[in-house]
Write a protein that holds these residues in place. Structure first.
Motif, mmCIF file in Angstrom:
data_model
loop_
_atom_site.group_PDB
_atom_site.id
_atom_site.type_symbol
_atom_site.label_atom_id
_atom_site.label_comp_id
_atom_site.label_asym_id
_atom_site.label_seq_id
_atom_site.Cartn_x
_atom_site.Cartn_y
_atom_site.Cartn_z
ATOM 1 N N GLU A 301 0.855 -1.189 0.000
ATOM 2 C CA GLU A 301 0.000 0.000 0.000
ATOM 3 C C GLU A 301 0.886 1.234 0.000
ATOM 4 O OE1 GLU A 301 -3.747 0.678 2.509
ATOM 5 O OE2 GLU A 301 -2.223 1.863 3.561
ATOM 6 N N ILE A 302 0.571 2.159 -0.893
ATOM 7 C CA ILE A 302 1.318 3.410 -0.997
ATOM 8 C C ILE A 302 0.383 4.568 -0.693
ATOM 9 C CG2 ILE A 302 2.563 4.954 -2.564
ATOM 10 C CD1 ILE A 302 3.377 2.415 -4.135
ATOM 11 N N GLN A 303 0.809 5.447 0.211
ATOM 12 C CA GLN A 303 0.093 6.698 0.446
ATOM 13 C C GLN A 303 0.929 7.847 -0.093
ATOM 14 O OE1 GLN A 303 0.416 9.154 3.902
ATOM 15 N NE2 GLN A 303 -1.770 9.012 4.345
ATOM 16 N N VAL A 304 0.296 8.741 -0.836
ATOM 17 C CA VAL A 304 0.955 9.952 -1.311
ATOM 18 C C VAL A 304 0.076 11.137 -0.949
ATOM 19 C CG1 VAL A 304 -0.058 9.635 -3.616
ATOM 20 C CG2 VAL A 304 1.944 11.117 -3.336
ATOM 21 N N ALA A 305 0.693 12.234 -0.504
ATOM 22 C CA ALA A 305 -0.061 13.406 -0.054
ATOM 23 C C ALA A 305 0.412 14.645 -0.800
ATOM 24 C CB ALA A 305 0.114 13.601 1.450
ATOM 25 N N TYR A 306 -0.525 15.558 -1.057
ATOM 26 C CA TYR A 306 -0.239 16.761 -1.836
ATOM 27 C C TYR A 306 -0.779 18.011 -1.140
ATOM 28 C CZ TYR A 306 0.789 13.700 -5.815
ATOM 29 O OH TYR A 306 1.331 12.741 -6.632
ATOM 30 N N ALA A 307 -0.191 19.160 -1.521
ATOM 31 C CA ALA A 307 -0.745 20.477 -1.203
ATOM 32 C C ALA A 307 -1.211 21.108 -2.508
ATOM 33 C CB ALA A 307 0.303 21.359 -0.537
ATOM 34 N N VAL A 310 1.071 22.787 -5.444
ATOM 35 C CA VAL A 310 2.468 22.356 -5.287
ATOM 36 C C VAL A 310 2.666 21.058 -6.054
ATOM 37 C CG1 VAL A 310 4.280 21.711 -3.655
ATOM 38 C CG2 VAL A 310 2.582 23.450 -3.025
ATOM 39 N N ALA A 311 3.754 20.977 -6.817
ATOM 40 C CA ALA A 311 3.953 19.815 -7.674
ATOM 41 C C ALA A 311 4.455 18.589 -6.901
ATOM 42 C CB ALA A 311 4.924 20.156 -8.799
ATOM 43 N N LYS A 312 5.479 18.767 -6.085
ATOM 44 C CA LYS A 312 6.068 17.619 -5.403
ATOM 45 C C LYS A 312 5.183 17.171 -4.244
ATOM 46 C CE LYS A 312 10.314 16.823 -4.794
ATOM 47 N NZ LYS A 312 11.737 16.823 -4.359
ATOM 48 N N PRO A 313 5.045 15.868 -4.049
ATOM 49 C CA PRO A 313 4.233 15.378 -2.929
ATOM 50 C C PRO A 313 4.787 15.829 -1.580
ATOM 51 C CG PRO A 313 4.747 13.598 -4.461
ATOM 52 C CD PRO A 313 5.585 14.769 -4.867
ATOM 53 N N MET A 314 3.892 15.997 -0.631
ATOM 54 C CA MET A 314 4.313 16.310 0.731
ATOM 55 C C MET A 314 4.958 15.098 1.402
ATOM 56 S SD MET A 314 3.397 19.494 1.118
ATOM 57 C CE MET A 314 3.973 19.589 -0.598
ATOM 58 N N SER A 315 4.469 13.921 1.046
ATOM 59 C CA SER A 315 5.018 12.696 1.645
ATOM 60 C C SER A 315 4.630 11.505 0.795
ATOM 61 C CB SER A 315 4.497 12.500 3.069
ATOM 62 O OG SER A 315 3.092 12.280 3.066
ATOM 63 N N ILE A 316 5.426 10.441 0.897
ATOM 64 C CA ILE A 316 5.096 9.141 0.317
ATOM 65 C C ILE A 316 5.397 8.095 1.380
ATOM 66 C CG2 ILE A 316 5.612 7.444 -1.466
ATOM 67 C CD1 ILE A 316 6.423 9.711 -3.316
ATOM 68 N N ASN A 317 4.411 7.288 1.692
ATOM 69 C CA ASN A 317 4.556 6.249 2.709
ATOM 70 C C ASN A 317 4.258 4.893 2.084
ATOM 71 O OD1 ASN A 317 4.752 5.383 5.650
ATOM 72 N ND2 ASN A 317 2.726 4.614 5.106
ATOM 73 N N VAL A 318 4.990 3.876 2.489
ATOM 74 C CA VAL A 318 4.820 2.523 1.969
ATOM 75 C C VAL A 318 4.572 1.566 3.115
ATOM 76 C CG1 VAL A 318 5.919 0.610 0.743
ATOM 77 C CG2 VAL A 318 6.280 2.962 -0.044
ATOM 78 N N SER A 319 3.563 0.730 2.976
ATOM 79 C CA SER A 319 3.305 -0.363 3.923
ATOM 80 C C SER A 319 3.182 -1.662 3.149
ATOM 81 C CB SER A 319 2.015 -0.112 4.713
ATOM 82 O OG SER A 319 1.709 -1.238 5.521
ATOM 83 N N THR A 320 3.892 -2.681 3.596
ATOM 84 C CA THR A 320 3.813 -3.996 2.950
ATOM 85 C C THR A 320 3.116 -5.016 3.845
ATOM 86 O OG1 THR A 320 6.008 -4.632 3.753
ATOM 87 C CG2 THR A 320 5.882 -3.578 1.580
ATOM 88 N N TYR A 321 2.466 -4.563 4.904
ATOM 89 C CA TYR A 321 1.692 -5.444 5.786
ATOM 90 C C TYR A 321 2.529 -6.613 6.301
ATOM 91 C CZ TYR A 321 -2.473 -3.004 4.077
ATOM 92 O OH TYR A 321 -3.408 -2.042 3.768
ATOM 93 N N GLY A 322 3.792 -6.368 6.525
ATOM 94 C CA GLY A 322 4.662 -7.426 7.034
ATOM 95 C C GLY A 322 5.108 -8.436 6.000
ATOM 96 N N THR A 323 4.839 -8.188 4.709
ATOM 97 C CA THR A 323 5.192 -9.162 3.661
ATOM 98 C C THR A 323 6.411 -8.741 2.858
ATOM 99 O OG1 THR A 323 3.867 -8.167 1.878
ATOM 100 C CG2 THR A 323 2.717 -9.651 3.417
ATOM 101 N N GLY A 324 7.043 -7.636 3.200
ATOM 102 C CA GLY A 324 8.129 -7.106 2.394
ATOM 103 C C GLY A 324 9.383 -7.961 2.412
#
Length: 392
Positions: A301-307, A310-324
């Motif tokens: 799961e990838i979360q990306v946040a914007y303002a 503004v072009a560049k994302p404020m943040s990018i977060n990755v979760s692999t639910y323990g399967t990474g």
């Protein structure tokens, strides 16, 4: 669904193209398709409401040549394509009241989106978007949602072909799956509610049950204990917008991952690619799909946040639910770097061809989920080798 050893049942639903909310989504996206055909740089935020013999369009559109579009005719074409062709049913392409309240986009929003440097095009809104993928199905989607979509797609095929001539367009399906050790083990229940003409209930049950078995028997997960609920209320003749009003954007969980993972809350339909609610969600799915296909994780799961503006994302977060297979931080750092996946709105639009659809359309893509279907650019698996080289 983060505990892979847990034994649990998970349920997802889908709705047909004739569901009132999907009628609204399809009309909104048909207006978007028409605008982009005229002007690939069009800014579109088109909402649709529909009810008994009524379609209302409202929202903001800036598009060269928009005055040449007949938006009522666009709505009528969608309604006809879906199959609402009987005036006696209270909603028909031949005769409905149409209200048009579309107007130009606010210049306050536009100044943050359009820039002299196209690469620095700002996000059309603030917010967070999510992309998800899993290896439990070939589509890269959770099995309960895949099964629900497959059932409704097959019923729609049979309806359009006239094979089951008493089916009408409105329908919902819901599938519950037992998971053991993080993997699907059995289908515990199937619910299917389908609008019909006034025919015997026994005929409806036997016919729909036969189609469900045709679609789901190949999974090997139906058992003697699987419960089937076919038109549980006993009668579903009055349906579609005549039976229940519809609005754009009310089926965001059906549109995405069936409730698995997270959702930022923004709807997709009726929005041009400058609206990151749509484009960034598509791109996050693209990245997650390739990450799973590369064997970096079984779920991602990838979360990306914007303002806004503004072009560049404020943040990018990755979760692999323990399967990474590699640390999540390494995947997130790669995404944040912008070399392999560039999450700026202009780069997303260019990479996925979102302003000039080739071989697909927004209106055709808005039913049975926006993900997991062949032929759309955000389902391409063309970054797998690069991800393996960078992270394995």
């Amino acid at each position: 669904m983060s505990k892979l050893t847990a034994r649990h049942v998970y349920t997802s639903e889908s709705v047909s193209e004739g569901h009132p909310d999907k009628v609204a989504d399809a009309i909104s996206d048909a207006v978007l398709d028409a605008c982009l055909a005229l002007d690939p740089q069009a800014h579109v935020a088109c909402e649709t409401a529909c009810g008994k013999n009524l379609v209302v369009n409202l929202g903001e559109i800036t598009c060269r040549g928009f005055e040449t579009l007949d938006t009522k005719a666009i709505a009528a074409d969608v309604i006809k394509r879906i199959g609402y062709d009987d005036p006696a049913e209270g909603f028909c392409h031949q005769d409905f009241t149409y209200v048009n309240n579309l107007h130009a986009q606010s210049p306050d929003i536009n100044q943050g989106v359009d820039r002299a440097d196209p690469e620095e095009q700002g996000a059309g809104d603030q917010g967070m978007m999510f992309g998800y993928a899993t290896d439990e199905t070939p589509e890269g989607l959770p099995l309960p949602l895949v099964c629900s979509n497959r059932v409704l797609r097959r019923l729609a095929e049979l309806r359009h072909a006239g094979t089951i001539d008493w089916l009408r367009p409105d329908a919902k399906a819901q599938v519950s799956v037992l998971y053991e050790g993080g993997r699907p083990a059995a289908i515990t229940s199937v619910v299917c509610s389908h609008q019909t003409r006034d025919v015997p209930e026994a005929l409806i049950r036997d016919t729909l049950l036969g189609v469900i078995h045709e679609v789901l028997d190949p999974t090997g997960l139906l058992t003697a204990d699987t419960a089937f609920h076919i038109n549980p209320t006993g009668r579903f003749v009055i349906g579609g917008p005549a039976g229940d009003s519809g609005l754009t954007g009310r089926k965001i969980i059906v549109d995405t991952y069936g409730g698995v993972g997270s959702h930022g809350g923004g709807a997709f339909s009726g929005k041009d690619p400058s609206k990151v609610d749509r484009s960034a969600a598509y791109y996050a799915r693209y990245a997650a799909r390739n990450i799973v296909a590369a064997g970096l994780a079984s779920k991602c799961e990838i979360q990306v946040a914007y303002a806004i503006g503004v072009a560049k994302p404020m943040s990018i977060n990755v979760s692999t639910y323990g399967t990474g297979k590699v640390p999540e931080e390494r995947i997130a750092d790669l995404l944040q770097g912008g070399t392999l996946f560039d999450f700026r709105p202009a780069a997303i639009t260019r990479a996925l061809g979102l302003t000039r659809p080739q071989g697909w359309s927004y209106s055709a893509n808005c039913v049975y989920g926006h993900f997991g279907r062949p032929g759309v650019p955000w389902e391409r698996l063309d970054r797998v080798d690069a991800l393996k080289a960078a992270l394995l």
